[in-house]
Design a protein around this motif. Structure first.
Motif, PDB file in Angstrom:
ATOM      1  N   LEU A 124       0.818  -1.212   0.000  1.00 30.96           N
ATOM      2  CA  LEU A 124       0.000   0.000   0.000  1.00 30.96           C
ATOM      3  C   LEU A 124       0.854   1.265   0.000  1.00 30.96           C
ATOM      4  O   LEU A 124       0.572   2.205  -0.767  1.00 30.96           O
ATOM      5  N   ALA A 125       1.868   1.319   0.847  1.00 30.82           N
ATOM      6  CA  ALA A 125       2.679   2.533   0.939  1.00 30.82           C
ATOM      7  C   ALA A 125       3.315   2.905  -0.398  1.00 30.82           C
ATOM      8  O   ALA A 125       3.239   4.069  -0.820  1.00 30.82           O
ATOM      9  N   PRO A 126       3.935   1.976  -1.135  1.00 33.21           N
ATOM     10  CA  PRO A 126       4.482   2.350  -2.447  1.00 33.21           C
ATOM     11  C   PRO A 126       3.404   2.824  -3.421  1.00 33.21           C
ATOM     12  O   PRO A 126       3.638   3.744  -4.212  1.00 33.21           O
ATOM     13  N   ALA A 127       2.217   2.202  -3.360  1.00 36.57           N
ATOM     14  CA  ALA A 127       1.144   2.596  -4.278  1.00 36.57           C
ATOM     15  C   ALA A 127       0.689   4.022  -3.993  1.00 36.57           C
ATOM     16  O   ALA A 127       0.492   4.827  -4.919  1.00 36.57           O
ATOM     17  N   ILE A 128       0.515   4.362  -2.717  1.00 35.02           N
ATOM     18  CA  ILE A 128       0.096   5.719  -2.363  1.00 35.02           C
ATOM     19  C   ILE A 128       1.207   6.713  -2.676  1.00 35.02           C
ATOM     20  O   ILE A 128       0.955   7.829  -3.133  1.00 35.02           O
ATOM     21  N   SER A 129       2.451   6.316  -2.436  1.00 38.46           N
ATOM     22  CA  SER A 129       3.577   7.202  -2.717  1.00 38.46           C
ATOM     23  C   SER A 129       3.596   7.600  -4.187  1.00 38.46           C
ATOM     24  O   SER A 129       3.750   8.775  -4.534  1.00 38.46           O
ATOM     25  N   ARG A 130       3.393   6.624  -5.074  1.00 36.48           N
ATOM     26  CA  ARG A 130       3.415   6.941  -6.502  1.00 36.48           C
ATOM     27  C   ARG A 130       2.180   7.738  -6.897  1.00 36.48           C
ATOM     28  O   ARG A 130       2.239   8.556  -7.822  1.00 36.48           O
ATOM     29  N   GLN A 131       1.061   7.506  -6.220  1.00 39.82           N
ATOM     30  CA  GLN A 131      -0.127   8.325  -6.494  1.00 39.82           C
ATOM     31  C   GLN A 131       0.145   9.789  -6.147  1.00 39.82           C
ATOM     32  O   GLN A 131      -0.308  10.696  -6.842  1.00 39.82           O
ATOM     33  N   LEU A 132       0.871  10.003  -5.080  1.00 38.90           N
ATOM     34  CA  LEU A 132       1.205  11.366  -4.664  1.00 38.90           C
ATOM     35  C   LEU A 132       2.231  12.010  -5.586  1.00 38.90           C
ATOM     36  O   LEU A 132       2.051  13.134  -6.061  1.00 38.90           O
TER      37      LEU A 132
ATOM     38  N   GLN B 124       2.139  13.065 -20.196  1.00 48.98           N
ATOM     39  CA  GLN B 124       2.014  11.627 -20.390  1.00 48.98           C
ATOM     40  C   GLN B 124       2.782  10.871 -19.311  1.00 48.98           C
ATOM     41  O   GLN B 124       2.313   9.845 -18.800  1.00 48.98           O
ATOM     42  N   ARG B 125       3.952  11.361 -18.966  1.00 48.58           N
ATOM     43  CA  ARG B 125       4.730  10.695 -17.916  1.00 48.58           C
ATOM     44  C   ARG B 125       3.996  10.762 -16.569  1.00 48.58           C
ATOM     45  O   ARG B 125       4.027   9.801 -15.793  1.00 48.58           O
ATOM     46  N   LEU B 126       3.353  11.883 -16.292  1.00 51.31           N
ATOM     47  CA  LEU B 126       2.584  11.971 -15.058  1.00 51.31           C
ATOM     48  C   LEU B 126       1.430  10.971 -15.044  1.00 51.31           C
ATOM     49  O   LEU B 126       1.148  10.343 -14.025  1.00 51.31           O
ATOM     50  N   LEU B 127       0.774  10.832 -16.206  1.00 49.24           N
ATOM     51  CA  LEU B 127      -0.329   9.879 -16.290  1.00 49.24           C
ATOM     52  C   LEU B 127       0.136   8.452 -16.011  1.00 49.24           C
ATOM     53  O   LEU B 127      -0.558   7.672 -15.361  1.00 49.24           O
ATOM     54  N   LEU B 128       1.302   8.127 -16.504  1.00 46.32           N
ATOM     55  CA  LEU B 128       1.820   6.759 -16.374  1.00 46.32           C
ATOM     56  C   LEU B 128       2.639   6.568 -15.103  1.00 46.32           C
ATOM     57  O   LEU B 128       3.163   5.482 -14.862  1.00 46.32           O
ATOM     58  N   GLY B 129       2.728   7.611 -14.285  1.00 50.82           N
ATOM     59  CA  GLY B 129       3.606   7.542 -13.119  1.00 50.82           C
ATOM     60  C   GLY B 129       3.087   6.705 -11.972  1.00 50.82           C
ATOM     61  O   GLY B 129       3.823   6.412 -11.036  1.00 50.82           O
ATOM     62  N   ALA B 130       1.796   6.326 -12.024  1.00 50.04           N
ATOM     63  CA  ALA B 130       1.231   5.540 -10.934  1.00 50.04           C
ATOM     64  C   ALA B 130       0.139   4.642 -11.472  1.00 50.04           C
ATOM     65  O   ALA B 130      -0.480   4.927 -12.504  1.00 50.04           O
ATOM     66  N   ASP B 131      -0.115   3.556 -10.775  1.00 51.91           N
ATOM     67  CA  ASP B 131      -1.205   2.656 -11.133  1.00 51.91           C
ATOM     68  C   ASP B 131      -2.453   3.099 -10.382  1.00 51.91           C
ATOM     69  O   ASP B 131      -2.743   2.620  -9.284  1.00 51.91           O
TER      70      ASP B 131
END
Length: 304
Positions: A189-197, A259-266
């Protein structure tokens, strides 16, 4: 100090008991606790100044309010006012009641667990047996994620997005809170939220403090749009979000950058959705997760 038992004006313990209605045994207890300061006769008997009558009556009144001996002493000595002492006692009682209500709702949640999920429910509830520790665990989880954030940004984030345990919880709210705390134990969870941020690996961001502050501003702009159910669309909210990212990375706003921002997180990660869903269920308000999702969808529209 010893005195002759016939010394004029001193009151024997039995007489003090008769005048105040306080049992002799209790008067002795108050003497031992330091609330009353008797003299001693040559025979070792307790003798009291006449003022002890009023003092003992005051002690009895304060005890009837539920004040402890230490609190009574501070009031009698003038260290604190009666109003302050009563307010402190009330605050302590509110804390006790909160703990009782939390435990009561937890027991009800355990009682009502479906037979097929009882073990999992009990394991979840065990993680929040101490509601204060449970909240501290959530704060610690976010402190690690938002380590670069200025104190003011972090405190504001915690206030809005890290819910304290409900003051008067229902069994369902206790279960929801337990699920929220339990979710943070998932190492993914922490890595997923980190990349969302961050919309990327944090190492690629030159000014993380400024980025977090800018993201916070963008989310604050989105908040009223979430309340009014305004669909995501490009606008000043997205502009603020993009400006924060370009400034933090020392880059220009280009189609490739977006585009990079869009692809920066799942953003489709079910763990993200569930975490923010649980948070919103407890706070009954919008969340940073919902704002970030709105901004991500607005960003996607800007690329179409």
């Amino acid at each position: 100090m010893t005195h002759n038992t016939r010394r004029e004006g001193l009151v024997a313990i039995g007489e003090l008991s008769r005048r105040t209605g306080v049992p002799v045994r209790t008067i002795r207890f108050y003497c031992d606790a330091g609330l009353l300061r008797p003299h001693r006769s040559s025979g070792g008997h307790r003798l009291f100044d006449p003022i002890a009558v009023d003092r003992l009556r005051s002690i009895r009144r304060l005890r009837a309010l539920g004040l402890g001996l230490n609190a009574i002493t501070t009031v009698l000595e003038g260290t604190v006012s009666l109003t302050e002492a009563v307010a402190a006692e009330q605050a302590a009682l509110d804390t006790e009641l909160g703990e009782i209500m939390w435990r009561r709702a937890t027991l009800a949640a355990a009682r009502d667990a479906p037979a097929t999920a009882r073990t999992r429910r009990l394991d979840l509830l065990a993680t929040i047996s101490d509601r204060h520790d449970a909240h501290n665990n959530l704060v610690t989880f976010w402190r690690q994620l938002l380590a670069p954030a200025p104190a003011s940004v972090f405190d504001a984030f915690v206030t809005m997005n890290v819910p304290a345990p409900p003051a008067t919880p229902t069994p369902g709210q206790v279960v929801t809170y337990a699920e929220l705390v339990g979710a943070t134990a998932d190492p993914a969870l922490a890595p997923a939220i980190s990349r969302q941020l961050w919309r990327s690996d944090l190492t690629g961001i030159r000014h993380p403090r400024e980025l977090l502050a800018g993201i916070a501003d963008a989310c604050a702009m989105v908040d009223p749009l979430l309340t009014t159910r305004t669909p995501p669309r490009p606008g000043p909210e997205l502009d603020c979000f993009l400006d924060a990212h370009t400034t933090a990375r020392n880059e220009r706003d280009t189609p490739g950058f977006r585009q990079r921002l869009l692809l920066g997180a799942d953003d489709s990660d079910p763990r993200l959705h569930r975490y923010w869903e649980l948070t919103g269920a407890i706070t009954a308000t919008t969340t940073a997760g919902a704002a970030l999702r709105w901004l991500r969808e607005a960003l996607a529209q800007s690329r179409s």
